[in-house]
Motif scaffolding. Structure first.
Motif, PDB file in Angstrom:
ATOM      1  N   LYS A 115      -6.913  -3.215  -6.932  1.00 57.43           N
ATOM      2  CA  LYS A 115      -6.537  -3.407  -5.499  1.00 57.43           C
ATOM      3  C   LYS A 115      -7.175  -4.542  -5.044  1.00 57.43           C
ATOM      4  O   LYS A 115      -8.049  -4.889  -5.728  1.00 57.43           O
ATOM      5  CB  LYS A 115      -7.320  -2.194  -4.706  1.00 57.43           C
ATOM      6  N   ILE A 160      -3.515  -4.495   2.253  1.00 57.60           N
ATOM      7  CA  ILE A 160      -3.866  -3.949   0.939  1.00 57.60           C
ATOM      8  C   ILE A 160      -2.874  -4.291   0.163  1.00 57.60           C
ATOM      9  O   ILE A 160      -1.866  -3.528   0.321  1.00 57.60           O
ATOM     10  CB  ILE A 160      -4.776  -2.907   0.990  1.00 57.60           C
ATOM     11  N   TYR A 161      -2.992  -4.794  -1.326  1.00 59.51           N
ATOM     12  CA  TYR A 161      -2.025  -4.838  -2.228  1.00 59.51           C
ATOM     13  C   TYR A 161      -2.509  -4.240  -3.461  1.00 59.51           C
ATOM     14  O   TYR A 161      -3.545  -4.314  -3.927  1.00 59.51           O
ATOM     15  CB  TYR A 161      -1.443  -6.002  -2.387  1.00 59.51           C
ATOM     16  N   ILE A 191       0.873  -1.289  -0.158  1.00 65.56           N
ATOM     17  CA  ILE A 191      -0.023  -0.110  -0.114  1.00 65.56           C
ATOM     18  C   ILE A 191       0.943   1.383  -0.105  1.00 65.56           C
ATOM     19  O   ILE A 191       0.528   2.177  -0.311  1.00 65.56           O
ATOM     20  CB  ILE A 191      -1.035  -0.045   1.117  1.00 65.56           C
TER      21      ILE A 191
END
Length: 256
Positions: free
Chosen positions: A253, A232-233, A201
């Motif tokens: 995302k 979150i990536y 992120i």
């Protein structure tokens, strides 16, 4: 006669030397390829020898490539393949001709490849043209004979292949959220250089999923994130067409 053959004109690196030859013609097979050779001969009898003749030079050609074949791929380009029969060439030269109504051919060189390649992609084609290809190899000393020729008509009927997508696309991964595996689907309308990378992120690259040239079509990959922290990536896809000048980039995302 006494015959000598060497790879240098000073006859220090001797390839063949024999002094009991009773004929004035002799043949050799597999003496070498892609090299210069020097030879000289003198006459002998039981009492004396003549002097050697002035040395003469001959060249054994590089062995020619063979089994040249051509195929139309995805109605977009022609793929050539051939058999390399030598380890002495420095490069291959691809020649192409457009066959006209009078059935005549005028070959021109369209590309030069390194000696370790046995395939070639030709994109510069026009619809409903008949093309003839041939190939030869060379090194600093000699040029091979031509390979066989291969001929085809590049004809595109305009009907799209249902297996080839009309656009580049990157789909949302599924499942999402996921733990720890997820799949990503993406589409390539043309053969392309593709890169798919994962970022955290804060924008740090954490892994590369794809970095390769891929064919047109629909593709699926799976990411096993067992060794990554929850969070979150961001995944980014870049594609650069090898057929046209089109570029594609998309970002999605996902949540681990």
């Amino acid at each position: 006669y006494h015959l000598e053959i060497a790879s240098d004109k000073n006859f220090k690196d001797m390839i063949y030397s024999k002094d009991t030859i009773s004929v004035n013609k002799i043949s050799f097979k597999d003496i070498g390829e892609g090299k210069n050779f020097y030879w000289r001969v003198k006459a002998v009898n039981e009492y004396a020898n003549s002097g050697f003749t002035t040395e003469s030079k001959f060249i054994v050609k590089v062995k020619k490539p063979s089994n040249l074949d051509s195929k139309i791929m995805y109605e977009q380009f022609v793929k050539l393949s051939w058999k390399d029969n030598s380890n002495m060439e420095n490069q291959f030269i691809i020649e192409r001709s457009t066959k006209n109504e009078n059935d005549s051919e005028n070959f021109i060189a369209i590309d030069t490849l390194s000696s370790d390649e046995t395939e070639y992609i030709d994109y510069a084609l026009e619809n409903d043209e008949t093309y003839v290809y041939r190939i030869y190899s060379e090194n600093s000393v000699s040029v091979s004979d031509y390979s066989n020729t291969t001929e085809l008509k590049f004809s595109v009927d305009g009907n799209s292949d249902p297996n080839i997508p009309e656009e580049f696309a990157l789909s949302q991964n599924y499942p999402n959220p996921f733990n720890p595996n997820t799949k990503i689907n993406y589409s390539l309308k043309e053969m392309s250089d593709v890169g798919i990378l994962i970022y955290n992120i804060i924008g740090e690259e954490v892994t590369t999923l794809v970095n390769d040239s891929q064919d047109a079509g629909n593709h699926t990959l799976e990411w096993d994130a067992s060794n990554f922290a929850s969070g979150i990536y961001i995944y980014v896809m870049k594609a650069e067409s090898k057929v046209s000048e089109e570029h594609f980039q998309a970002v999605n995302k996902m949540v681990l």
